[in-house]
Design an enzyme around this catalytic site. Structure first.
Site, PDB file in Angstrom:
ATOM      1  CB  CYS A 184      31.133 -52.544  16.273  1.00 26.89           C
ATOM      2  SG  CYS A 184      31.402 -53.798  15.028  1.00 26.89           S
TER       3      CYS A 184
ATOM      4  CB  CYS B 234      33.805 -52.564  13.435  1.00 29.98           C
ATOM      5  SG  CYS B 234      32.068 -52.942  13.414  1.00 29.98           S
ATOM      6  CG  ASP B 235      35.899 -50.423  16.014  1.00 26.21           C
ATOM      7  OD1 ASP B 235      36.139 -50.263  14.806  1.00 26.21           O
ATOM      8  OD2 ASP B 235      34.974 -49.862  16.603  1.00 26.21           O
TER       9      ASP B 235
END
Ligand code: NAP
Length: 319
Positions: A145, A148-149
């Site tokens: 992701c 997200c990261d």
């Protein structure tokens, strides 16, 4: 025993939440079992929670971030009275009506919910490379992701595996943070759409390693490098990256329904086109769990609407 509900919706991506909006507006008091986050990328809100900008969802000419779009879906469903629970179904019994749904211990004698109808919208999950250290380093440099990261990789060198739209979307997004992004693909030709390819080729931070596969991820506490094999020459080399983003496709989340609902060989549910009916009367399926062709948020949403209408008509006919 719990009360018998009109409709339980399993899943909370665009399909599940659209079905929730429609069934809530039809006064069916839907319960949405929205799932729980897991290390393999399961996510309430579905795959758009793990994506970046969505530019092709009609009605948003400027585009919108995936998580924000899903928050809007959620609020719209709740506005009409849909009940959402952040929990995961562990067993369903579709052999008799009312259908039975378990949360938590699947061996428990009593189910958690009883329902006259079910809408399955459990979506699909990211595939992984199945490398020895991949799971250990998931969340420590290995990710599925970018949204997200990506933030954690400011000025880092990172790699993305895959040759489809997801891989190029992740790679392009990651260039906002990373110093360099290497896309590693097992062939010498991409599967991604032309517009995504053009964007990636034009991006000076993105380079490609063709005919190559990642054979190991190395690092004690977090990713320090990856080992890559050239599939033509069999030569191995090390690539010093601190992030490895895996974007190689998805698997439908249909384990709960094995032996109960008809599936294709690839595990996707079979619906009786042009409806969303499954082989079990009163059970409907929508979204990516039954779509291995289009797999778009808007097609998932459209089929969620169809499932809600199918369920509503079926319940009405039953009564
Ligand atoms: P995909 O199109 O199935 O592509 C998966 C890629 O991963 C392929 O290039 C495949 O290689 C590679 N791959 C598969 N297994 C592998 C393995 N074990 N090791 C190394 N590489 C592997 O999946 P996707 O990119 O997730 O896209 C899925 C669908 O969603 C598509 O229809 C796509 O158009 C859509 N999508 C659209 C957008 C957008 O429009 N914004 C964004 C994301 C996804 P091969 O090419 O050799 O098979």
């Amino acid at each position: 025993m719990p009360e018998v509900r009109e409709v339980v919706i399993l899943g909370s991506g665009p399909a599940g939440l659209t079905a929730a909006i429609y069934t809530a507006r039809a006064s069916l008091d839907p319960l949405v079992i929205e799932g729980e986050p897991s290390s393999t990328g399961d996510q309430p809100g579905g795959q758009l929670m793990l994506t970046t900008e969505v530019e092709n969802f009609p009605g948003f000419p400027q585009g919108m971030m995936g998580p924000e779009l899903m928050m809007n879906f959620r609020q719209q469903a709740e506005r009409f009275g849909a009940e959402l629970k952040t929990e995961k179904a562990t067993k369903v019994d579709l052999s008799e009506r009312p259908f039975r749904v378990w949360i938590g211990d699947p061996e428990a004698a009593d189910p958690t919910y009883l329902t006259k109808s079910i809408i399955v919208a459990t979506g699909a999950t990211s595939l992984m490379l199945d490398l020895p250290n991949e799971q250990r380093l998931l969340g420590h440099g290995v990710s599925t992701c970018a949204t997200c990261d990506g933030f954690f990789f400011r000025d880092h060198d990172i790699a993305v595996v895959g040759g489809g739209d997801s891989a190029l979307e992740e790679a392009t997004f990651l260039t906002k943070f990373a110093k360099s992004v290497t896309v590693i693909h097992r062939r010498d030709e991409l599967r991604a759409s032309r517009i995504m390819q053009d964007r990636a080729f034009a991006n000076p931070k993105i380079s490609f390693l063709w005919n190559s596969q990642v054979v190991d991820v190395v690092g004690e506490q977090s990713v320090e490098r990856i080992e890559v094999e050239n599939l033509q020459t069999k030569e191995r080399s090390s690539l010093a990256v601190t992030g490895l983003f895996v974007a190689i496709g998805h698997r439908p989340n249909t384990d709960l329904f094995k032996g109960q609902l008809d599936m294709k060989d690839n595990g996707y549910l079979i619906t009786q086109s042009p409806s969303t009916r499954t082989n079990v009367e009163g059970v409907f399926a929508c979204g990516d769990v039954q779509d291995d062709i289009y797999r778009q948020a808007i097609t998932a949403s459209g089929s969620g609407c169809a499932a809600a209408i199918d369920a509503e008509r079926w319940l009405e006919a039953e009564e």
